[in-house]
Write a protein that holds these residues in place. Structure first.
Motif, PDB file in Angstrom:
ATOM      1  N   ALA A  47      -5.570 -27.883  10.978  1.00 44.80           N
ATOM      2  CA  ALA A  47      -4.582 -27.267  11.877  1.00 44.80           C
ATOM      3  C   ALA A  47      -4.272 -28.192  13.052  1.00 44.80           C
ATOM      4  N   ALA A  51      -0.607 -29.973  13.619  1.00 42.97           N
ATOM      5  CA  ALA A  51       0.150 -29.753  14.865  1.00 42.97           C
ATOM      6  C   ALA A  51       0.649 -31.078  15.425  1.00 42.97           C
ATOM      7  N   SER A  54       3.311 -32.704  12.913  1.00 43.35           N
ATOM      8  CA  SER A  54       4.596 -31.997  12.865  1.00 43.35           C
ATOM      9  C   SER A  54       5.550 -32.513  13.932  1.00 43.35           C
ATOM     10  N   LEU A  87       7.781 -23.540   8.672  1.00 42.01           N
ATOM     11  CA  LEU A  87       6.421 -23.781   8.187  1.00 42.01           C
ATOM     12  C   LEU A  87       6.166 -22.790   7.061  1.00 42.01           C
ATOM     13  N   PHE A  95      -1.470 -22.752  10.911  1.00 40.37           N
ATOM     14  CA  PHE A  95      -0.299 -22.984  11.750  1.00 40.37           C
ATOM     15  C   PHE A  95      -0.533 -22.565  13.201  1.00 40.37           C
ATOM     16  N   ILE A  98       0.422 -24.927  16.142  1.00 37.42           N
ATOM     17  CA  ILE A  98       1.880 -25.096  16.256  1.00 37.42           C
ATOM     18  C   ILE A  98       2.495 -23.854  16.880  1.00 37.42           C
ATOM     19  N   SER A 107       7.892 -15.343  12.769  1.00 41.14           N
ATOM     20  CA  SER A 107       6.938 -15.420  11.659  1.00 41.14           C
ATOM     21  C   SER A 107       7.153 -14.272  10.688  1.00 41.14           C
TER      22      SER A 107
END
Lengths: 239, 239, 239
Positions: A47, A51, A54, A87, A95, A98, A107
């Motif tokens: 993760a 982050a 990305s 994502l 995630f 992020i 989401s």
């Protein structure tokens, strides 16, 4: 552009099946293999890396990320729009960094299912096709939901990645350090330098690396071997 | 077509960032991962391999090559037009064999810089974008310059690469040998054969390999293990 | 779409040369790296994996498959149309499982030769160009021929692949087992479970994997290490 981030490795045939699944639905899709060697048992490390990585993708990137030890269980499949990027992957914390740092987050739980879905390879059967749909501007059936946000510290001195040169990346960003910070590993002090050539051959130092993490490196040498530390070990701040 | 040649390995996330950097500027670019396992500390070996591999690229190829232990130091960033192909990378000898054997050479120091450039990852921040610009027909700001030409011999009996089958490539080309040449490693004579099936299973021989180098191989076996030699060792001419 | 299946590994520069050879002839070709870590000395295992993986390619796929220890010898170069897909590669049994299970088969020896053909790298010089021609709708010069069909059993308890998680794939498909089947390795019984989460952490089980093979796995652990068995070992049916 679809970016892939997984623990599938470049040695097995799983990445090829992801590519095939995307291109089957969208032959014009552009794919980037961002990273396929995440540690399958260390979602927190994955993760943190995701982050940072990305940040270096296109601002409208579609990132399909699969580090998914709970595949086939009850964890939800997610698609998240975070500051312009999509994502796609499992709801297991992957995630969360992020989402924390994003200004806008939408989401959604993915309700769409393929005609045939294997129990153990949702990367190929669910997440890659959803990525391909999003790239074509289609919205897979989905409903708003919350994202799992594990209790992981924002900054961490743990070594989260060792690259093939022997450089050691920590979970610390530039927020936690300045040029006078002295770190320590195995009772050895580690000072800052801006680049490899600024220290003698064989000397260990720390720097802010190319993805914004505090990294322990050595000039023309393997820092991991020099220090006798590796992934999972803690880097300390010297008193 | 942009060909990538690096020491970044397929295990880390550096190659993905190169692809991303190119496709960000030129989504229609075609990328070929020529080689990503060059030895980071052996520029001479990398230069020899690159010179041979470049012969098997398109005649108008753009080759971005990054084996760059001096990144962040004072070595110059280069773009070289050699016999129709563009070469982009550090001025540390990596292109010297190609330059030597080229009929026309236009070498230039790259003056263009991105808005943000990391100290340690010029492959992503400088060389890949320059490759993308060249593919779009844009000329990055640059000025003519000389190329570093190390004092490396044209032909060398040193083993410069061991592939995963255990075959051993030397720095010798067909110019140095004929079918009657007998080589030697670890006091064992090595004779020529044209192909694997021409010797008995387990027997070691030498041949001109598929990229024009003298290669020590063994039929259905690992030549490196059979001989007890590997990268860096010297192959001799038997008296 | 051209799918590549080889024993070339992702560490050497052979795969890059395949890509280059295809894109040189057909710059718009789409390439998928299906698998590059087949065991170079185990054609039977490669043939079983290829047969399963081919099911997950496009129905009009072109599959270039090269596991070819007899390269340079007298084995024939093949192109086979099997149920809509083209298969291109050496006539050494690699395609035999696909041919057996296909309803329509048109097998042809490739007579076309490039202007220059190396003795040891027909993947680059012969098979990849033929794949590129087929994708452009051109028919390389060829004549009907028989395919080598080795005497390999349809179902086999041998472990044919160990992935990087430590999961062990056998040569058995669902035809040979049902949910009550108990397997055995190293005198340890192995029962069926549908997915990882259905057993305790560390427990070994078998399942039908994502490409239709019987696979021995362990929840959050390395099945190969747990059992002390690996590729080549036989899995038994417990009496």
């Amino acid at each position: 552009m679809i970016y892939l981030f997984t623990d599938f490795s470049s040695q097995d045939f799983y990445v090829g099946q992801l590519h095939s699944a995307v291109l089957h639905r969208n032959p014009d899709a552009r794919l980037v293999d961002l990273f396929h060697h995440a540690d399958p048992r260390d979602i927190e490390a994955a993760a943190r890396l995701l982050a940072r990585l990305s940040e270096y993708t296109a601002s409208d990137a579609i990132i399909v990320a699969v580090v998914d030890p709970g595949v086939g269980g009850s964890r939800r499949p997610l698609m998240i729009k975070a500051d312009g990027r999509w994502l796609v992957g499992p709801d297991n914390g992957l995630f969360s960094f992020i989402v924390r740092q994003a200004e806008s987050v939408d989401s959604r739980e993915i309700n769409w299912r393929p005609a045939n879905m294997s129990v153990t390879f949702h990367g190929r059967d669910l997440f890659a096709p959803v990525g391909a749909m999003l790239e074509r501007g289609e919205m897979p059936d989905s409903t708003p939901c919350e994202v799992v946000m594990p209790d992981w510290p924002k900054e961490s001195g743990r070594i989260i990645y060792r690259d093939h040169y022997g450089n050691l990346m920590t979970g610390l960003t530039e927020r936690s350090v300045d040029e006078n910070t002295v770190l320590a590993a195995n009772s050895q002090p580690i000072r800052h330098a801006e680049r490899f050539g600024a220290v003698n051959a064989g000397d260990v130092f720390w720097m802010i690396n190319s993805i914004g993490l505090v990294e322990i490196a050595a000039n023309q040498a393997d820092a991991s071997a020099c220090l006798g530390v590796s992934v999972g070990d803690e880097i300390l701040f010297q008193a």
